[in-house]
Design a protein around this motif. Structure first.
Motif, short mmCIF file in Angstrom:
data_model
loop_
_atom_site.label_atom_id
_atom_site.label_comp_id
_atom_site.label_asym_id
_atom_site.label_seq_id
_atom_site.Cartn_x
_atom_site.Cartn_y
_atom_site.Cartn_z
N LEU A 151 40.49 42.96 23.59
CA LEU A 151 41.32 43.06 23.42
C LEU A 151 42.74 42.27 24.13
N PRO A 152 44.16 42.63 23.60
CA PRO A 152 44.40 41.20 23.74
C PRO A 152 45.10 41.06 25.69
N GLY A 153 45.41 40.24 25.49
CA GLY A 153 45.47 40.09 27.64
C GLY A 153 44.31 39.86 28.22
N LEU A 154 43.18 40.53 28.06
CA LEU A 154 42.24 40.62 28.64
C LEU A 154 41.49 39.00 29.49
N SER A 155 41.95 39.23 30.57
CA SER A 155 41.19 38.38 30.95
C SER A 155 39.90 38.04 31.60
N ARG A 156 39.17 36.86 31.37
CA ARG A 156 37.46 37.22 31.61
C ARG A 156 36.95 37.39 32.91
N ARG A 157 38.21 36.88 34.01
CA ARG A 157 37.19 37.00 34.93
C ARG A 157 37.88 38.63 35.64
N TYR A 158 38.19 39.57 35.18
CA TYR A 158 38.59 40.36 34.97
C TYR A 158 37.62 41.70 34.38
N LYS A 159 37.18 41.10 33.60
CA LYS A 159 36.20 42.12 32.66
C LYS A 159 34.88 41.96 33.37
N SER A 160 34.10 43.12 32.93
CA SER A 160 33.54 43.63 33.38
C SER A 160 31.98 42.70 33.33
N GLY A 161 32.00 42.24 35.00
CA GLY A 161 30.24 41.68 35.02
C GLY A 161 30.08 40.29 34.41
N ALA A 162 31.71 39.84 34.14
CA ALA A 162 32.03 38.16 34.00
C ALA A 162 33.06 37.96 35.31
N GLY A 163 32.52 37.20 36.23
CA GLY A 163 33.67 37.02 36.94
C GLY A 163 33.66 37.74 38.14
N SER A 164 33.35 38.45 38.43
CA SER A 164 32.59 39.87 39.96
C SER A 164 32.03 38.92 40.80
N ASN A 165 32.29 39.75 41.72
CA ASN A 165 31.73 38.66 42.84
C ASN A 165 30.70 40.03 43.49
N SER A 166 28.81 39.66 43.12
CA SER A 166 28.22 40.92 43.90
C SER A 166 28.03 41.44 44.98
N ASN A 167 29.14 40.83 46.20
CA ASN A 167 29.05 40.86 47.17
C ASN A 167 30.40 41.87 47.89
#
Length: 530
Positions: A394-410
């Protein structure tokens, strides 16, 4: 069995008037296994005619709606913000049909149609699609299958040698999608990667049309504050999606001009004129009820007679025995179904509530788009090939907001900012330890950084922000919509509104009865005309 406690469905509907977040759970005890937990709502700002014109204001509206959803549901902000599906409006929406054909099992003997065959035939149809670089294929919908030249509803696991498909692609400008996703992400929400956005006309249709109406063939028309969305169904599938940048706010603007009052007062009185008990109060305030009624009826007739009819030109009314399903605030206008029936030559069913049971105070035609987001997800779950996700991100979708990408496990620690970005510049709900109230601090920070301009959802007119194409397009609509702005006030100018002695001064019945008689007479005249 009830759905799992972590099996949440979160939808965000961004409209001209309101921004709504709906939260639900998968639960087999409810209709289509969906149980609505609650809704959060905030007044929309920074949107004109359904289009984002002030991203900061839109971002703040999303934050406020999210805060409300967290407080209403009691679910932590960290859980609610993930995998959000967003419904939004766009102009220049295109529905394009492309055919596809494949041979099953080499073509010699009949073979069972497998999932890979469906994917192949859909792929051949997609390859025929040619879009300009500024358009993005948001929805891909198979509208018709033929197996060995015979129409079938679902060819999966059937025997045949040749499979054909007619594929509809609903595309809209890349910039609209990118702007919406950017606003949502900057508010701290994560957009679902695969089917994370959908057009609001489609969401409104799915939230108001029953399955038997879809199968029979019907037209969903949702008149929102700034836009009117049209979705056409045939054979149980979406056949076309259209959008008109005209809505209920245009009626409010006309009332404001004719009755010489503010937009906010005009919006309030637009509803009061249909309440018989308010008649004496309105007259004591110096409001000419009969003139106000003529304004409303004239604009409704113009919207459906000029613009909706133009979008439906070429469609045979006999293809839609399910008729017109009318939703949005304008659908509550007494007698409107008779006017629309006369103009479109189709039966009309005004929506009184969404397809899902919503929370108290939201079980009405205003919240069909929120219910439609949930139904969209359930339909994909039931049939993955009903709405096929885009092949590209999707245009404008930031990598850090993708599910599993850049998300914090804590879950008790905020996500780290990306390189080169300070924590203070990241707006939204970062404080994941505050699980009950979300991050009210973010709302305060946004308000401090960007002082409120004082405009309301009825006062937004940011035409300077529109690009040249949008400005020209909106001018075309506005010129056509307002060229006869005062016709209903000129003696003899309108055959619809001055014939047969319609005179509010001599009519001693209640306002509701007067309007009902007037609309009935108008409907009869329109039937003779069309």
């Amino acid at each position: 069995m009830p759905g799992r406690s972590d099996d949440l469905l979160t939808g965000l509907s961004i409209g001209t008037t309101n921004t709504t977040i709906v939260v639900a759970k998968n639960d087999s005890r409810y209709s289509e296994s969906v149980r609505v937990i609650g809704l959060g709502e905030a007044a929309s700002r920074g949107i004109s005619k359904g289009i984002i014109v002030n991203p900061i204001e839109v971002q703040k509206s999303i934050v406020r709606a999210f805060e409300d959803a967290v407080n209403v549901t009691g679910i932590s902000a960290e859980r609610l913000r993930r995998n959000v599906v967003v419904a939004f409006n766009a102009m220049d929406v295109k529905s394009i049909m492309t055919p596809g054909m494949v041979v099953i099992g080499g073509g010699s003997d009949a073979q069972i149609v497998r999932k890979k065959d469906l994917e192949r035939v859909i792929g051949t149809a997609k390859n025929r699609l040619a879009l300009p670089n500024n358009m993005f294929p948001l929805h891909t919908i198979p509208v018709h299958y033929d197996l060995d030249d015979r129409p079938v509803e679902n060819p999966l696991n059937m025997n045949g040698t040749k499979l054909d498909v007619m594929l509809q692609t609903v595309a809209c400008p890349v910039t609209y999608i990118s702007n919406v996703i950017t606003c949502v992400q900057n508010a701290g929400l994560e957009v679902r990667e695969d089917v994370g956005v959908l057009l609001k006309p489609l969401a409104s249709a799915l939230g108001s049309v029953y399955e038997d109406e879809m199968r029979a063939g019907c037209i969903s028309i949702c008149v929102g504050g700034g836009c009117t969305g049209i979705t056409i169904f045939r054979g149980g599938r979406v056949f076309a999606v259209k959008s008109i940048p005209i809505g209920g706010n245009h009626i409010t603007n006309d009332l404001s001009t004719v009755l010489h009052m503010s937009l906010r007062e005009a919006e309030t009185n637009k509803r009061r004129i249909f309440i018989p008990d308010e008649e004496d109060a309105l007259k004591s305030e110096g409001i000419d009820i009969d003139v106000a009624l003529e304004v409303v009826v004239a604009r409704i007739e113009e919207l459906f007679g000029d613009y909706v009819r133009a979008e439906l030109e070429g469609y045979d009314p006999q293809l839609f025995p399910g008729g017109v399903i009318l939703s949005g605030g304008v659908s509550y206008t007494p007698g409107i179904e008779r006017v629309v029936e006369a103009i479109l030559q189709l039966p009309v069913r005004p929506v009184d509530k969404p397809v899902y049971e919503m929370q108290y105070g939201h079980n009405n035609a205003f919240d069909v788009s929120a219910a439609g987001i949930l139904r969209y997800l359930k339909l994909i779950e039931r049939d993955p090939y009903m709405f096929i996700p885009p092949n590209t991100p999707l245009p404008g979708l930031s990598r850090r907001y993708k599910s599993g990408a850049g998300s914090n496990s804590n879950p008790d620690r905020p996500d780290r900012p990306e390189r080169g970005e300070s924590q203070d510049t990241r707006s939204g709900f970062r404080s994941q330890g505050d699980r009950r109230r979300g991050s009210a601090r973010e709302l305060r920070n946004i308000d401090d950084d960007y002082p409120d301009s004082g405009t309301s959802e009825l006062d937004d007119d940011y035409s300077d922000y529109d690009d040249n194409d949008d400005r020209d397009r909106e001018r075309d609509y506005d010129d056509g919509y307002t060229q006869n702005n005062n016709n209903y006030l000129d003696d003899g100018d309108s055959a619809y509104y001055t014939d047969d002695g319609y005179d509010g001064e001599d009519d001693k019945k209640s306002t509701r009865e007067t309007l009902s008689n007037f609309l009935t007479d108008l409907g009869n005249k329109l039937k003779d005309l069309f």
